[in-house]
Design a protein around this motif. Structure first.
Motif, PDB file in Angstrom:
ATOM      1  N   ARG A 337       0.684  -1.063   0.222  1.00 43.22           N
ATOM      2  CA  ARG A 337       0.051  -0.002   0.134  1.00 43.22           C
ATOM      3  C   ARG A 337       1.278   1.536  -0.153  1.00 43.22           C
ATOM      4  O   ARG A 337       0.218   2.309  -0.732  1.00 43.22           O
ATOM      5  N   TYR A 338       2.231   1.246   0.576  1.00 50.74           N
ATOM      6  CA  TYR A 338       2.588   2.788   0.499  1.00 50.74           C
ATOM      7  C   TYR A 338       3.674   2.448  -1.325  1.00 50.74           C
ATOM      8  O   TYR A 338       4.239   3.791  -1.492  1.00 50.74           O
ATOM      9  N   LYS A 339       3.710   1.732  -1.841  1.00 52.30           N
ATOM     10  CA  LYS A 339       4.318   1.668  -2.669  1.00 52.30           C
ATOM     11  C   LYS A 339       3.403   2.607  -4.180  1.00 52.30           C
ATOM     12  O   LYS A 339       3.080   3.119  -4.513  1.00 52.30           O
ATOM     13  N   ARG A 340       1.616   1.506  -3.461  1.00 52.77           N
ATOM     14  CA  ARG A 340       1.038   2.018  -4.121  1.00 52.77           C
ATOM     15  C   ARG A 340       0.727   3.626  -3.984  1.00 52.77           C
ATOM     16  O   ARG A 340       0.038   4.664  -4.850  1.00 52.77           O
ATOM     17  N   PHE A 341       0.678   4.099  -2.686  1.00 50.75           N
ATOM     18  CA  PHE A 341       0.430   5.720  -2.591  1.00 50.75           C
ATOM     19  C   PHE A 341       1.483   6.610  -2.704  1.00 50.75           C
ATOM     20  O   PHE A 341       1.150   7.747  -3.057  1.00 50.75           O
ATOM     21  N   PHE A 342       2.793   5.830  -3.181  1.00 43.11           N
ATOM     22  CA  PHE A 342       4.236   6.367  -3.656  1.00 43.11           C
ATOM     23  C   PHE A 342       3.384   6.929  -4.923  1.00 43.11           C
ATOM     24  O   PHE A 342       3.466   8.304  -5.560  1.00 43.11           O
ATOM     25  N   ARG A 343       3.119   5.467  -6.096  1.00 39.33           N
ATOM     26  CA  ARG A 343       2.879   6.004  -6.898  1.00 39.33           C
ATOM     27  C   ARG A 343       1.823   6.851  -7.302  1.00 39.33           C
ATOM     28  O   ARG A 343       1.761   7.843  -8.859  1.00 39.33           O
ATOM     29  N   GLU A 344       0.941   6.521  -6.320  1.00 40.33           N
ATOM     30  CA  GLU A 344      -0.566   7.521  -7.020  1.00 40.33           C
ATOM     31  C   GLU A 344      -0.261   9.035  -6.921  1.00 40.33           C
ATOM     32  O   GLU A 344      -1.274  10.360  -7.537  1.00 40.33           O
ATOM     33  N   HIS A 345       0.864   9.323  -5.779  1.00 41.66           N
ATOM     34  CA  HIS A 345       1.115  10.687  -5.760  1.00 41.66           C
ATOM     35  C   HIS A 345       2.045  11.815  -6.481  1.00 41.66           C
ATOM     36  O   HIS A 345       2.620  12.833  -6.548  1.00 41.66           O
ATOM     37  N   ALA A 346       3.211  11.176  -6.655  1.00 33.99           N
ATOM     38  CA  ALA A 346       4.451  11.252  -7.331  1.00 33.99           C
ATOM     39  C   ALA A 346       4.043  10.993  -9.051  1.00 33.99           C
ATOM     40  O   ALA A 346       5.124  11.610  -9.505  1.00 33.99           O
ATOM     41  N   GLY A 347       3.161   9.899  -9.421  1.00 36.37           N
ATOM     42  CA  GLY A 347       2.834  10.473 -11.008  1.00 36.37           C
ATOM     43  C   GLY A 347       4.024   9.150 -11.457  1.00 36.37           C
ATOM     44  O   GLY A 347       4.776   8.664 -10.774  1.00 36.37           O
ATOM     45  N   SER A 348       4.357   9.857 -12.814  1.00 39.77           N
ATOM     46  CA  SER A 348       5.409   9.494 -13.423  1.00 39.77           C
ATOM     47  C   SER A 348       7.086   9.846 -13.566  1.00 39.77           C
ATOM     48  O   SER A 348       7.810   9.005 -13.096  1.00 39.77           O
ATOM     49  N   ALA A 349       6.374  11.149 -13.598  1.00 35.69           N
ATOM     50  CA  ALA A 349       7.878  11.771 -13.368  1.00 35.69           C
ATOM     51  C   ALA A 349       7.897  12.534 -11.917  1.00 35.69           C
ATOM     52  O   ALA A 349       7.209  11.678 -10.619  1.00 35.69           O
ATOM     53  N   ARG A 350       9.348  12.440 -11.515  1.00 36.42           N
ATOM     54  CA  ARG A 350       9.865  12.398 -10.816  1.00 36.42           C
ATOM     55  C   ARG A 350       9.675  13.750  -9.947  1.00 36.42           C
ATOM     56  O   ARG A 350      10.092  14.988 -10.434  1.00 36.42           O
ATOM     57  N   PRO A 351       8.711  14.466  -8.892  1.00 37.83           N
ATOM     58  CA  PRO A 351       8.400  14.989  -8.494  1.00 37.83           C
ATOM     59  C   PRO A 351       9.833  16.329  -7.254  1.00 37.83           C
ATOM     60  O   PRO A 351      11.071  15.547  -7.725  1.00 37.83           O
ATOM     61  N   ASP A 352      10.118  17.187  -6.891  1.00 33.54           N
ATOM     62  CA  ASP A 352      10.636  18.112  -6.684  1.00 33.54           C
ATOM     63  C   ASP A 352      10.671  17.501  -5.268  1.00 33.54           C
ATOM     64  O   ASP A 352      10.225  17.470  -4.748  1.00 33.54           O
ATOM     65  N   ALA A 353      11.724  18.227  -5.173  1.00 33.90           N
ATOM     66  CA  ALA A 353      12.576  17.864  -3.388  1.00 33.90           C
ATOM     67  C   ALA A 353      11.296  18.149  -2.537  1.00 33.90           C
ATOM     68  O   ALA A 353      10.838  17.422  -1.379  1.00 33.90           O
ATOM     69  N   GLU A 354      10.475  19.350  -2.725  1.00 37.46           N
ATOM     70  CA  GLU A 354       9.472  19.350  -1.592  1.00 37.46           C
ATOM     71  C   GLU A 354       8.151  18.477  -1.737  1.00 37.46           C
ATOM     72  O   GLU A 354       7.147  18.187  -0.447  1.00 37.46           O
ATOM     73  N   THR A 355       7.517  18.456  -3.176  1.00 35.58           N
ATOM     74  CA  THR A 355       6.422  17.473  -3.210  1.00 35.58           C
ATOM     75  C   THR A 355       6.950  16.025  -2.634  1.00 35.58           C
ATOM     76  O   THR A 355       6.216  15.336  -2.029  1.00 35.58           O
ATOM     77  N   LEU A 356       8.206  15.631  -2.610  1.00 37.83           N
ATOM     78  CA  LEU A 356       8.512  14.208  -2.037  1.00 37.83           C
ATOM     79  C   LEU A 356       8.967  14.737  -0.553  1.00 37.83           C
ATOM     80  O   LEU A 356       8.000  13.358  -0.426  1.00 37.83           O
TER      81      LEU A 356
END
Length: 631
Positions: A337-356
């Motif tokens: 569920r943590y992997k899924r949460f990360f994928r759903e909120h990060a999207g396909s491209a690597r987010p910026d540092a604050e989003t991460l």
């Protein structure tokens, strides 16, 4: 045919080892779990050890492929066995985690074969296997008879599917009795049910997984019924008659109850867990056919049937399949569920540092017993902080605890231990201070996996929870010599001397948890330290810092300047709501250890949960009884 494919790199690989693909209540639960884990994002297959080649099309929307065991890959993240014989096959598979889904005391299948009963019992005594059961009586039985702490996930059903199903044939004035089960199984005792129902002037409906002689005596018979068609059959009948000699959960009874039907069942552990005699159904003693006939006769009264059926439906509504499936996915795939949460909120491209940073801060916390373990360990840390503050003993967060503080402002959701650092002279001071503490104790614990003695703060009343302490020392570096290597080699000898001393005192080769407050153990280890200081006269000098030989030698890290750790500073990120001291530049230190620590690691399986859960529930009760925790 369900298409087969290989796993992708970020999928958890899960294998259910099954004995066959025949319709049964147990296989229905396996299919529900397997398909739910697939929907949760795992790569799931069923490895069939039997000769069947079917894909279990009888299960609605079946998407998990069935593979002959001989064609199975050998390496898995999780292997789940489903019958006692499948454990023997699964032993040849490599797995990070092994789970045994126990749905019955399978010794009951072999009442006259003591050899097979012993083989079955052996599967309930396995080490390094986690047990999962589907009924409360089974959890108690596994604990009482075999000492296993099983996870309980009570079976659930799609209540609405049974409550709103349309009858195949509308009910009539003539009562319909449903007899369900395999006549070829002596445990199901179908012949007794047919004998009871005959002569009662009631319409007999018969459901079986395959053809058998008893269907010729029924008014209407069904075989190999797809699971999606069963609600209509239940709704067409007034009474379910179960004469099984043993039922572990009695799923058909629950399904009948959900549709407002009345269940009359022989007393078995599973039936007794669902049915309250005279309130939401009826029970009769094994082989008491006369009582069963009287119960059937009393149910000719339609108002009486309606009253019992209404109570049954209300009770069955509490057995939600959705709740069971969520529990199963959370327990079997704790990291998915943590992997899924990360994928759903990060999207396909690597987010910026604050989003991460916000993604990690908002990740859901651990659940259930795993979260309680975290809270107990955190309670220990808070109590330790009060002791250290009162006695001017500094310490600082380390390893995953520091990472959790910086990245999650608390525990990493898939981790549960706490690591802190302390200078060796401060650890010795803590040892004296904590000696008479009424709640905490300081233990010297041998770790077989890492091969040395380490330090842990625990509760005095139990041992399941702890804070690991890693002592540091200064040393005088010499560019002409690799003194870090010398320290590592001498540390290994030092640990072996300490371990021999402790073993001589305890007269055992088993892992020892020797309380350092015992002065006899202290004296045995002082000689080892004296010998070490003769080998390493440069310890305690200079401006370099290294993990102390009092810590595990395999955990030795390269030396760092003393000034890179000290003076300590208050961490800007709280750990579970509390601010602690940390080293001068925690983020730079984390980057040197973990590289890009603001990304999701490949393996997020809980590191300590399997070991801790085996004792945690009992020790949680001890802490509650002692008034030390309230959750």
């Amino acid at each position: 045919m369900i298409p087969r494919r290989g796993p992708s790199p970020d999928e958890e690989r899960v294998a259910f080892v099954i004995g066959g693909t025949t319709i049964s209540g147990g296989m229905k639960i396996v299919c529900e779990y397997a398909n739910a884990l697939r929907m949760a994002g795992a790569y799931v297959v069923m490895l069939c050890t039997g000769p069947e080649t079917g894909q279990m099309e009888w299960f609605p929307d079946q998407k998990v492929p069935v593979i002959p065991f001989r064609e199975a890959p050998r390496d898995w993240d999780t292997v789940i066995t489903t019958f006692w014989q499948t454990n023997e096959f699964a032993a040849g598979l490599s797995a990070k985690r092994r789970v045994y889904l126990v749905q019955s005391d399978e010794r009951c299948f072999y009442p006259r074969n003591p050899y097979l009963r012993l083989r079955v019992a052996k599967t309930y005594r396995q080490k390094n296997v986690e047990y999962l059961c589907v009924a409360a009586w089974m959890k108690k039985w596994l604990k009482d008879e075999f000492g296993q702490n099983a996870e309980l996930i009570v079976n659930g059903i799609d209540v609405n599917a049974f409550a709103s199903a349309v009858p195949l044939i509308p009910k009539s004035d003539r009562i319909r009795v449903l007899i369900e089960g395999d006549a070829n199984s002596s445990v199901k005792n179908i012949s007794a049910a047919m004998e009871i129902a005959r002569g009662m002037d009631m319409e007999i409906w018969r459901v079986s997984p395959g053809a058998d002689p008893s269907v010729n005596e029924a008014d209407r018979a069904f075989s190999a019924v797809p699971a999606g068609d069963m609600p209509g059959i239940y709704r067409s009948c007034d009474i379910l008659l179960k004469t099984s000699r043993f039922e572990s959960f009695c799923l058909p009874a629950l399904e009948m109850m959900a549709g407002g039907g009345v269940v009359i069942a022989a007393r078995t552990p599973g039936a007794e867990e669902l049915i309250r005699h005279g309130e939401n159904g009826f029970l009769f003693d094994q082989n008491d056919t006369e009582t069963a006939k009287k119960l059937l006769d009393a149910l000719r009264d339609p108002e009486y049937r309606e009253r019992i059926g209404s109570r049954a439906a209300a009770d069955a509504a509490g057995y939600s399949r959705e709740g069971s499936i969520r529990h199963a996915c959370s327990w079997l795939l704790p990291g998915q569920r943590y992997k899924r949460f990360f994928r759903e909120h990060a999207g396909s491209a690597r987010p910026d540092a604050e989003t991460l940073r916000q993604i990690f801060l908002n990740m859901p916390a651990a659940e259930g017993t795993a979260r309680k373990i975290q809270l107990c360990n955190n309670d220990l840390l808070q109590r330790l902080k009060r002791v250290c503050d009162a006695n001017s003993i500094p310490f600082f967060l380390l390893w995953g605890t520091l990472l959790g503080s910086v990245r999650h402002r608390g525990f990493i959701p898939w981790d549960d231990d706490i690591d802190i650092g302390m200078m060796r002279q401060d650890l010795l001071k803590l040892k004296d201070v904590i000696r008479d503490d009424p709640v905490l104790r300081l233990d010297m614990a041998y770790n077989w996996g890492l091969g040395g003695i380490c330090w842990k703060v625990r509760y005095r009343v139990c041992g399941s929870f702890w804070v690991d302490i890693f002592p540091y020392e200064t040393f005088e570096d010499d560019p002409s010599e690799d003194r870090a290597a010398m320290i590592r080699e001498a540390s290994a000898r030092y640990q072996r001397r300490r371990l021999r001393a402790v073993r001589r005192y305890y007269h055992t080769r088993k892992p020892c948890l020797a309380a350092v407050s015992d002065p006899r153990v202290d004296r045995l280890c002082e000689g080892a330290r004296t010998a070490l200081e003769k080998e390493l006269p440069f310890l305690g000098r200079g401006d370099k810092l290294i993990l102390s030989p009092d810590a595990n030698p395999q955990l030795a890290k390269p030396p760092v300047p003393y000034s890179s750790f000290f003076p300590l500073q208050k961490n800007s990120s709280p750990f579970e709501g509390e601010l602690y001291d940390t080293i001068r530049d925690p983020e730079a230190w984390l980057e040197s250890l973990y590289g890009d620590y603001m990304t999701l690691p490949g393996d997020i399986t809980p590191k300590h949960e399997a070991e801790s859960l085996s004792r945690a529930e009992e020790d949680l009760k001890k802490l509650a009884d002692a008034g030390l925790i309230s959750f």
